[in-house]
Structure formats: C-alpha cells, structure tokens
Write a protein that holds these residues in place. Structure first.
Motif, PDB file in Angstrom:
ATOM      1  N   ASP A 117       0.836  -1.202   0.000  1.00  0.00           N
ATOM      2  CA  ASP A 117       0.000   0.000   0.000  1.00  0.00           C
ATOM      3  C   ASP A 117       0.871   1.252   0.000  1.00  0.00           C
ATOM      4  OD1 ASP A 117      -2.486  -1.330  -0.003  1.00  0.00           O
ATOM      5  OD2 ASP A 117      -2.357  -1.653   2.157  1.00  0.00           O
ATOM      6  N   ASP A 118       1.945   1.241   0.806  1.00  0.00           N
ATOM      7  CA  ASP A 118       2.877   2.379   0.811  1.00  0.00           C
ATOM      8  C   ASP A 118       3.610   2.477  -0.529  1.00  0.00           C
ATOM      9  OD1 ASP A 118       2.416   3.236   3.530  1.00  0.00           O
ATOM     10  OD2 ASP A 118       3.478   1.456   4.163  1.00  0.00           O
ATOM     11  N   SER A 152       2.407   1.782  -3.426  1.00  0.00           N
ATOM     12  CA  SER A 152       1.513   2.368  -4.434  1.00  0.00           C
ATOM     13  C   SER A 152       1.407   3.882  -4.279  1.00  0.00           C
ATOM     14  CB  SER A 152       0.127   1.729  -4.346  1.00  0.00           C
ATOM     15  OG  SER A 152      -0.530   2.110  -3.137  1.00  0.00           O
ATOM     16  N   ARG A 153       1.649   4.386  -3.052  1.00  0.00           N
ATOM     17  CA  ARG A 153       1.533   5.828  -2.811  1.00  0.00           C
ATOM     18  C   ARG A 153       2.863   6.560  -2.956  1.00  0.00           C
ATOM     19  NH1 ARG A 153      -2.237   3.837   1.240  1.00  0.00           N
ATOM     20  NH2 ARG A 153      -0.513   3.611   2.733  1.00  0.00           N
ATOM     21  N   THR A 158       6.198   8.282  -4.332  1.00  0.00           N
ATOM     22  CA  THR A 158       6.340   9.113  -5.537  1.00  0.00           C
ATOM     23  C   THR A 158       7.764   9.133  -6.085  1.00  0.00           C
ATOM     24  OG1 THR A 158       6.683  11.064  -4.133  1.00  0.00           O
ATOM     25  CG2 THR A 158       4.422  10.598  -4.866  1.00  0.00           C
ATOM     26  N   LYS A 191       9.943   3.565  -3.522  1.00  0.00           N
ATOM     27  CA  LYS A 191       9.269   2.398  -4.088  1.00  0.00           C
ATOM     28  C   LYS A 191      10.115   1.142  -3.918  1.00  0.00           C
ATOM     29  CE  LYS A 191       6.084   4.403  -7.465  1.00  0.00           C
ATOM     30  NZ  LYS A 191       4.921   3.668  -6.922  1.00  0.00           N
ATOM     31  N   TRP A 231      -8.455  -0.340  -0.693  1.00  0.00           N
ATOM     32  CA  TRP A 231      -9.028   0.980  -0.455  1.00  0.00           C
ATOM     33  C   TRP A 231      -9.720   1.456  -1.723  1.00  0.00           C
ATOM     34  CZ3 TRP A 231      -9.287   5.977  -1.989  1.00  0.00           C
ATOM     35  CH2 TRP A 231      -9.741   6.913  -1.049  1.00  0.00           C
ATOM     36  N   ASN A 277      -8.237  -0.002  -7.710  1.00  0.00           N
ATOM     37  CA  ASN A 277      -6.873  -0.291  -8.171  1.00  0.00           C
ATOM     38  C   ASN A 277      -6.682  -1.807  -8.225  1.00  0.00           C
ATOM     39  OD1 ASN A 277      -4.142  -0.516  -8.679  1.00  0.00           O
ATOM     40  ND2 ASN A 277      -3.546   1.115  -7.255  1.00  0.00           N
TER      41      ASN A 277
END
Length: 265
Positions: free
Chosen positions: A152-153, A155-156, A158, A163, A190, A202
């Motif tokens: 989840d982190d 995917s967020r 940047t 990543k 989510w 997603n």
C-alpha cells in the motif's frame, strides 16, 4: 543465579529472554551462547541461536495521548557487543533458538555468558527439552495476523528510492512470516466512495498482493479491509473515531453504498 528453560520441537523457533540490571555504566557487553549438548549424541550448535537486544525508545502511552512519553523496550535489534549497558536500566537480551530438524528428542544443556566490558563474566545455564513430536499444520484452520501491507505504501510512493524500499520490505516481511508459520494476514482494498455511480478500484495493486501470496504459499481467502469510514463520512460529515468510538447510526444510504462497494470489489 537463574536457569533459563525452554522446550520446542524439531524445526521450531522458540525464544527465551533474560534481563541484566547494571549497577553502573559499562561500555558494552559480550553475550555468548555455547553449544547445547545432550547426554549422548550430536549437540545443537551455538549458531542455531540468534541474539537480539531490546531497544528502548520514547513512546507515547497509547496512540491517542499527545505530549507524553514513557521509556520502554520496543524493537528487537541485532545484538551489538559495543552497545553500552546503562546504570539502573534493564538490558533485555532475546535469544531465539531454531531447533535443527534432525535434532533427537531429549534434554540439551548449555550456558549463556554475559561479560560486561572490563568486568567478570556472568553465566546462566540454558536447558532445552526437545520434544519427540513434529508440529503439523491443520489445513482446516487459517492462522493470520493484523497487518499493514507495505505494498500500500509502495503504491503511494512518488520516488523510485521509496518504491524500492517498500518492495524490499514486503519481500522480507513475507519471508519472515512464512518462516514463523504465518500463512494469512489482513490486507486492504481501499476504494474511494462512489462517484457518478462508479467506484474506482486499483485492481493492479490487488493483483500484486495476490501474486505475492501465491509466491510464498499463503492460504486464501484474502481478508480485506475496505473504506467504510470514507462512506460514513460522505453521509454524516463526521468521522467514526478511534475504533468507531464516535459512530452513530448512519442513514440507510450508507449501508446501501457499502453493499455496492463490496459487489464492485
């Protein structure tokens, strides 16, 4: 003069802990575990024991209290002989034994030796009973834990450095979970509240999670958390609060949208 005692089965991980209360400061402490020897037969080598030490941190009493802290043991860090012993503060050492799969049943005896820098060694007997059984998994039961998925982190995130960090964290945590017998964790999907009659999902992220479960032999079904709080806020303009402490009966539209969200997922 404590004796540390534990029991385990072949190929099982089992911990034992001990605390040292220093009366003065020491620059460090050397911790050693001997081979564990039975009355007859092959010993369990000292390398089968991993040594860690509890790191003390300033931590809030709980996650709702601000501007207060306690000094508490938190993370189990790799043991470092150069880490000081602080006067009048417990130093807790955490020893994890991985019993070899070929270990024969019986009582094994060894010694844990702690030598503070510049001081005499202190020794504690370690007695391990290896049971004559093999632990088996019951396929009719699923064992899992509450879990925050690093994907989840990922995917967020940047930037590529972050990543890569979260992907590596996910791999390492999965390997650790499997090594300790956990084959199911909670995850999340989510989804924002409904907009113009549609939910934006997603699916690629969920596919990554499913692929990772299959890679490490996790057992389905997936336990998935959804965005009930966002839907509640949409219809009430209020938050559910910590552990739904502020929840009030929402209008029927809340339940109807949650049902559509589940159907869409």
């Amino acid at each position: 003069n404590p004796t540390l005692r534990m029991f385990a089965t072949p190929d099982e991980y089992e911990p034992v802990t001990l605390s040292v209360y220093p009366l003065k400061d020491f620059a460090g402490a050397k911790v050693e575990v001997s081979d564990l020897r039975p009355a007859t037969g092959a010993p369990i080598p000292a390398a089968s024991v991993e040594i860690r030490r509890a790191r003390y941190l300033r931590a809030r009493p709980n996650y709702t209290v601000l501007y207060q802290y306690r000094w508490v043991p938190d993370a189990l860090m790799p043991y470092n002989p150069a880490e000081p012993l602080v006067a009048r503060e417990n130093a807790r050492f955490w020893l994890t034994l991985h019993v070899p799969a070929a270990a024969r049943p019986g009582v094994y005896k060894g010694v844990v030796t702690i030598t503070p820098t510049g001081a005499a060694p202190h020794r504690a007997p370690l007695v391990v009973r290896v049971l004559p059984i093999k632990l088996q998994e019951d396929p009719s039961k699923i064992y899992g834990i509450y879990y925050r998925d690093p994907l989840d982190d990922w995917s967020r995130a940047t930037d590529e450095v972050s990543k890569a960090f979260y992907l590596r964290k996910s791999e390492w945590e999965m390997q650790d979970l499997v090594a300790h017998g956990t084959r199911n964790v909670t995850t999340s999907m989510w989804v924002a509240p409904e907009k113009d009659g549609k939910f934006e999902i997603n699916g690629d992220l969920m596919q990554m999670k499913v692929d990772r479960w299959r890679k490490y032999g996790f057992r389905f079904p997936l336990v998935v958390g959804i965005n009930a709080g966002g839907v509640y806020r949409k219809y009430t303009n209020e938050d559910l609060g910590s552990h739904i402490a502020k929840a009030k009966p929402p209008p029927p539209e809340y339940g109807q949208e949650l049902t559509r969200m589940c159907q869409a997922i």
